[in-house]
Design a protein around this motif. Structure first.
Motif, PDB file in Angstrom:
ATOM      1  N   UNK A 172     -12.177 -12.340   6.861  1.00 55.69           N
ATOM      2  CA  UNK A 172     -10.943 -12.090   6.115  1.00 55.69           C
ATOM      3  C   UNK A 172     -11.238 -11.164   4.943  1.00 55.69           C
ATOM      4  N   UNK A 173     -10.170 -10.544   4.377  1.00 56.37           N
ATOM      5  CA  UNK A 173     -10.366  -9.757   3.159  1.00 56.37           C
ATOM      6  C   UNK A 173     -10.910 -10.652   2.045  1.00 56.37           C
ATOM      7  N   UNK A 174     -11.665 -10.131   1.149  1.00 54.79           N
ATOM      8  CA  UNK A 174     -12.020  -8.725   0.980  1.00 54.79           C
ATOM      9  C   UNK A 174     -13.253  -8.291   1.779  1.00 54.79           C
ATOM     10  N   UNK A 175     -14.100  -9.232   2.255  1.00 56.96           N
ATOM     11  CA  UNK A 175     -15.320  -8.824   2.950  1.00 56.96           C
ATOM     12  C   UNK A 175     -15.043  -8.154   4.291  1.00 56.96           C
ATOM     13  N   UNK A 176     -13.892  -8.431   4.904  1.00 58.92           N
ATOM     14  CA  UNK A 176     -13.511  -7.770   6.152  1.00 58.92           C
ATOM     15  C   UNK A 176     -13.505  -6.249   5.974  1.00 58.92           C
ATOM     16  N   UNK A 177     -13.071  -5.795   4.817  1.00 55.60           N
ATOM     17  CA  UNK A 177     -12.993  -4.348   4.544  1.00 55.60           C
ATOM     18  C   UNK A 177     -14.364  -3.691   4.612  1.00 55.60           C
ATOM     19  N   UNK A 178     -15.389  -4.387   4.189  1.00 52.41           N
ATOM     20  CA  UNK A 178     -16.743  -3.831   4.241  1.00 52.41           C
ATOM     21  C   UNK A 178     -17.180  -3.588   5.681  1.00 52.41           C
ATOM     22  N   UNK A 179     -16.887  -4.533   6.543  1.00 48.19           N
ATOM     23  CA  UNK A 179     -17.222  -4.367   7.962  1.00 48.19           C
ATOM     24  C   UNK A 179     -16.379  -3.256   8.592  1.00 48.19           C
ATOM     25  N   UNK A 180     -15.125  -3.202   8.212  1.00 48.86           N
ATOM     26  CA  UNK A 180     -14.231  -2.186   8.776  1.00 48.86           C
ATOM     27  C   UNK A 180     -14.702  -0.782   8.412  1.00 48.86           C
ATOM     28  N   UNK A 181     -15.178  -0.600   7.193  1.00 49.07           N
ATOM     29  CA  UNK A 181     -15.685   0.711   6.767  1.00 49.07           C
ATOM     30  C   UNK A 181     -16.808   1.200   7.673  1.00 49.07           C
ATOM     31  N   UNK A 182     -17.588   0.270   8.188  1.00 50.16           N
ATOM     32  CA  UNK A 182     -18.712   0.633   9.044  1.00 50.16           C
ATOM     33  C   UNK A 182     -18.267   1.237  10.378  1.00 50.16           C
TER      34      UNK A 182
END
Length: 118
Positions: free
Chosen positions: A100-110
């Protein structure tokens, strides 16, 4: 032989080849369906999907240890479990799918560049 739930039909090869009529029927008759075969919910209307995506504090993608989420019943192969567990990841390691956000965004950037139209 176990009978597949109506919503779980989306897993069948026939529906996966051409899912449009099936999804249209679900959107009309059963926009939120529980799929016991994978212990998850299938949400099929645009407005409800937005509700889910915009409210991860209510509709978490994390598993039971992290957020009281679904207990997946997906059967992983013994070899896959051996590799994943042997490397110390375990099945509860957060990924793009179960985060879930906010850590989901880090994976999505990859991975986001991969999904862009060139």
């Amino acid at each position: 032989m176990a009978v597949m739930s109506r919503a779980a039909a989306f897993l069948s090869p026939e529906i996966r080849r051409c899912p449009f009529d099936f999804y249209k029927e679900l959107r009309t008759e059963e926009p939120v369906s529980y799929v016991p075969e994978i212990d998850m919910y299938l949400v099929t209307t645009y407005d409800l999907i937005l509700e889910v995506v915009r409210n991860p504090q209510i509709y978490s993608s994390k598993g039971p240890k992290e957020a009281g989420g679904a207990r997946t019943k997906v059967n992983f192969s013994a070899k896959a479990n051996e590799i994943v567990n042997g490397k110390g990841f375990g099945r509860s390691c957060p990924t793009l799918v179960n985060n879930d956000p906010p850590s989901h965004a880090e994976y999505r950037k990859l991975v986001q560049q991969t999904f862009r139209v060139s």
